[in-house]
Design an enzyme around this catalytic site. Structure first.
Site, PDB file in Angstrom:
ATOM      1  N   HIS A  37      -1.737  -2.060   4.394  1.00  0.00           N
ATOM      2  CA  HIS A  37      -0.628  -2.516   5.352  1.00  0.00           C
ATOM      3  C   HIS A  37      -1.006  -2.216   6.730  1.00  0.00           C
ATOM      4  CE1 HIS A  37       1.571  -1.411   1.284  1.00  0.00           C
ATOM      5  NE2 HIS A  37       2.122  -3.000   1.616  1.00  0.00           N
ATOM      6  N   ARG A 187       0.587  -0.103  -6.265  1.00  0.00           N
ATOM      7  CA  ARG A 187       0.489   0.133  -7.605  1.00  0.00           C
ATOM      8  C   ARG A 187      -0.574   0.943  -7.911  1.00  0.00           C
ATOM      9  NH1 ARG A 187       2.885  -5.462  -7.637  1.00  0.00           N
ATOM     10  NH2 ARG A 187       5.028  -5.097  -8.429  1.00  0.00           N
TER      11      ARG A 187
END
Ligand code: PAF
Length: 288
Positions: A37, A187
């Protein structure tokens, strides 16, 4: 960094910047931020004067058996990372702010959402395109940045932006990997240590396919076979799909006769991981 929960506050901060002549880049996220990100935020800074990031765990893109409730929500830590990264606006709305009572619209982008993850995650891409359309309407960015790890999502958003005439550039950002090749994902934190070790086979399989392509192999079955073989050698991994597709249309390519996307989804235990590589005939893996 300004942090707001209300769509009206996000809208007016962004409108103010645009009115003052600043260009605005937007990075939509579901939080649980990692280096992947932050690389999107850096690209956003390179492209525009102002950077807005949203953190919204979008209920509409999770299936009934998926991890919506247990999806990590470390908002304080995320907020500190974004502030350190020089983000101008963090928009972190509660669900009712994006999907208020009576919200009745679903955006369904047919073509690129139909293959790969589509059949395994019914409604997922409708949820993604709908939330992105709402967020684009609030933020009004000149540029939005999406990671190439979710290559199908990127293709769906590009198609939606083109089809609906949304005046915005969609930028795809290279996949960020751990030192051992595993693609960064929120995840990954679900993996136990044995699954984490075996998960590196996914990237190894993609690299092997890249070497085959570099040495002249263009047969999709053989290229896909490299991923199948690498994954099936690991007892904790289970292949959901591996396919060579056109990078824009997401339709199958039987032969690598131009740039193709080798995309895969693999379960490591109960955690579903996706990864991909762009392949070119005679060159192998290429970066965007
Ligand atoms: O990639 C994600 O994190 C999500 O799918 C997105 C684009 C933020 C939409 O909820």
């Amino acid at each position: 960094m300004i942090t707001v929960q209300a769509a009206s506050d996000a809208r007016s901060a962004c409108a103010g910047w645009r009115a003052g002549g600043d260009t605005l880049a937007f990075v939509p996220t579901m939080g649980a931020l990692h280096e992947g990100h932050l690389s999107l935020v850096r690209i956003a800074h390179d492209r525009c004067d102002r950077v807005a990031v949203s953190i919204f765990v979008n209920p509409r893109q999770f299936g009934p058996q998926e991890d919506y409730l247990r999806y990590p929500r470390p908002l304080e830590k995320d907020s500190a990372l974004l502030s350190d990264a020089g983000v101008d606006l963090l928009f972190a709305p509660p669900p009712g702010e994006i999907f208020p009572e009576g919200f009745a619209t679903t955006i369904s982008v047919a073509g690129p959402s139909q293959g790969l993850c589509g059949p395994f995650r019914p409604g997922h891409f409708d949820g993604v395109s709908t939330v992105c359309c709402v967020l684009f309407g609030i933020i009004g960015p000149h540029v939005s940045v999406f990671g190439m790890k979710d290559a199908q999502q990127l293709a769906v958003i590009r198609r939606m932006v083109r089809d609906l005439g949304i005046r915005m550039e969609v930028v795809g950002a290279p996949i960020v990997r751990e030192a051992d090749g595993l693609a960064r994902s929120s995840r990954n934190r679900y993996l136990n240590s044995a699954e984490r070790i075996e998960a590196t086979a996914i990237h190894a399989g993609l690299l092997e396919a890249g070497s085959l392509a570099a040495s002249g192999c263009s047969d999709a079955d053989r290229l896909v076979g490299a991923v199948r073989t690498a994954v099936s050698a690991k007892p904790l991994l289970r292949l959901q799909y591996a396919e060579l597709v056109d990078p824009d249309a997401m339709t199958p390519m039987p032969v690598l006769d131009r740039r193709g996307l080798l995309a895969t989804a693999v379960f490591a235990g109960t955690t579903r991981l996706i990864d991909n590589a762009l392949l070119e005939p005679g060159r192998g893996c290429v970066e965007v």
